[in-house]
Design an enzyme around this catalytic site. Structure first.
Site, PDB file in Angstrom:
ATOM      1  N   ARG A 119       8.425  28.218  61.584  1.00 46.94           N
ATOM      2  CA  ARG A 119       9.318  29.371  61.678  1.00 46.94           C
ATOM      3  C   ARG A 119       9.000  30.262  62.881  1.00 46.94           C
ATOM      4  O   ARG A 119       9.062  31.476  62.813  1.00 46.94           O
ATOM      5  CB  ARG A 119       9.275  30.207  60.384  1.00 46.94           C
ATOM      6  CG  ARG A 119       9.653  29.437  59.143  1.00 46.94           C
ATOM      7  CD  ARG A 119      11.088  28.913  59.190  1.00 46.94           C
ATOM      8  NE  ARG A 119      11.329  28.044  58.050  1.00 46.94           N
ATOM      9  CZ  ARG A 119      11.161  26.712  58.078  1.00 46.94           C
ATOM     10  NH1 ARG A 119      10.785  26.123  59.207  1.00 46.94           N
ATOM     11  NH2 ARG A 119      11.388  25.974  57.019  1.00 46.94           N
ATOM     12  N   SER A 157      15.244  34.223  53.010  1.00 44.54           N
ATOM     13  CA  SER A 157      13.853  34.484  52.632  1.00 44.54           C
ATOM     14  C   SER A 157      13.336  35.672  53.444  1.00 44.54           C
ATOM     15  O   SER A 157      13.224  35.581  54.663  1.00 44.54           O
ATOM     16  CB  SER A 157      12.979  33.256  52.884  1.00 44.54           C
ATOM     17  OG  SER A 157      13.394  32.188  52.073  1.00 44.54           O
ATOM     18  N   GLU A 210      10.190  37.746  57.568  1.00 42.54           N
ATOM     19  CA  GLU A 210      10.803  36.704  58.373  1.00 42.54           C
ATOM     20  C   GLU A 210      11.927  37.225  59.261  1.00 42.54           C
ATOM     21  O   GLU A 210      12.069  36.787  60.394  1.00 42.54           O
ATOM     22  CB  GLU A 210      11.305  35.568  57.478  1.00 42.54           C
ATOM     23  CG  GLU A 210      11.746  34.341  58.253  1.00 42.54           C
ATOM     24  CD  GLU A 210      11.872  33.115  57.383  1.00 42.54           C
ATOM     25  OE1 GLU A 210      12.933  32.470  57.420  1.00 42.54           O
ATOM     26  OE2 GLU A 210      10.918  32.803  56.662  1.00 42.54           O
TER      27      GLU A 210
END
Length: 378
Positions: free
Chosen positions: A166, A250, A370
């Site tokens: 990520r 998320s 995130e």
């Protein structure tokens, strides 16, 4: 520059927060996008690029700068590196899930497990999007980008983007700036021609998520349909009628920790090694062997830890929210912080900080957000 009347960013982000920017620009062609970026950079004003608005958490105050909304679309087919592959060059503003749907329709494999991920194609490499064992790093060939420091357009191979879990050198992590400030203009992927026939699935994580046996054969269409159904059960497919989906996906990343730290967590906490553990091989020339073997080298590795498990086992269940607050954890998935209806960014930030503090107190680990945070702090 194609400037339009500004609207509150709460209308353009999936978390439904954000004040009104001073200026709002829509770029519908690559030339318009390049021109708009060069202009705001030359003026030195605050700015950010908005795609699908699915990975942004924007504060309540007006944004004193320019928001450039990327609306470029289009797919060009190019020859692949092998006869059984094809390359697709996709404009940055193209809807990601629309791209996945088209590749499945055309029998092209490589991104089907990433069905239902919101946002635009240009944002996908920035955080190396992934799901169920597939990540864009597996199919990404190169990106065309414009560099903020020079204003020059360049084609950069995937190997130079620092793609990790990520992350990439382009990502604006919370509390830091990108290693390489730039904006993606187009993305080139290489996909495999497999057609619409059923075939065994190689990825263990994808098979596990879909309940497939190792030799069970399914089609790309079957995978897409089941991934979409799985994501919908978790509230991770946008639905204008369902507040459980009004989120940035998320909100917290699965944590990457050392193997030693992972062993301090409860045994039942889901953990996934990021690299296989291989038995080291020691070769000693026979003439130099004195009958004593040297101690094996110490091998360290990183481990991915389930943030959802940490949140739930810190005592925060699905649907948790403060009294009178319009922000809450999703009733389907604790990783999603949802806007239950006109929640302010302050309410969502308050909930995020509470989650971080509870997990840190219980497990000694600070979860990292995130989404990209703009005009707001945790």
């Amino acid at each position: 520059m194609p400037e339009i009347t500004p609207v509150p960013l709460s209308r353009l982000t999936t978390l439904r927060t954000g004040g009104e920017p001073a200026r709002l620009v829509e770029a519908e062609t690559p030339d318009e996008l390049v021109g708009a970026l060069r202009e705001v950079w030359a003026q030195g004003e605050p700015w950010f690029v908005l795609g699908g608005g699915s990975n942004l958490f924007v504060g309540d105050e007006p944004f004193e700068g320019t928001v450039i909304r990327v609306r470029t679309t289009g797919i060009d087919e190019l020859p692949g590196s092998r006869a059984d592959t094809v390359r697709l060059r996709v404009q940055a503003g193209h809807d990601w899930d629309a791209l996945v749907a088209e590749t499945v329709e055309r029998g092209l494999a490589g991104i089907e497990a990433m069905s239902g991920i919101p946002g635009t194609v240009g944002a996908a490499p920035v955080q190396n999007v992934g799901a169920y064992g597939q990540e864009i790093v597996q199919t990404l060939v190169e990106v065309e980008l414009i560099d903020e420091s020079t204003g020059e357009v360049a084609t950069v191979p995937a190997s130079e983007l620092g793609l990790g879990f990520r992350t990439s050198v382009l990502k604006h992590h919370y509390g830091s700036v990108p290693e390489r400030p730039a904006v993606i203009l187009s993305v080139t992927l290489e996909l495999e021609r497999v057609g619409g026939e059923e075939r065994p699935i190689a990825g263990e994580q994808l098979r596990g998520a879909l309940g497939l046996e190792p030799d069970q054969a399914v089609s790309l269409r079957w995978i897409r349909d089941h991934v979409l159904a799985t994501r919908a059960r978790k509230g991770m497919v946008l639905d204008a009628e369902d507040p459980d989906t009004w989120s940035a996906g998320s909100f917290f990343q699965n944590a990457i920790v050392s193997d030693a730290f992972a062993r301090t967590l409860p045994a039942e906490c889901p953990k996934w090694p990021l690299a296989p553990v291989l038995d080291p091989v020691t070769v000693i020339p026979l003439a130099a062997f004195d009958g004593i073997l040297p101690p094996p080298p110490v091998v360290t590795r990183d481990v991915k830890v389930s943030a959802a498990w940490l949140i739930e086992n810190a005592g925060l269940r699905r649907g948790f929210r403060f009294p009178r607050s319009r922000a809450g954890l999703s009733t389907k998935h604790t990783l999603a912080l949802t806007n239950r209806g006109e929640a302010t960014a302050a309410e969502i930030a308050e909930l995020a900080r509470f989650v971080q503090n509870r997990v840190a107190s219980e497990f000694g680990l600070v979860l990292q957000p995130e989404p990209v945070l703009i005009n707001v702090e945790l």
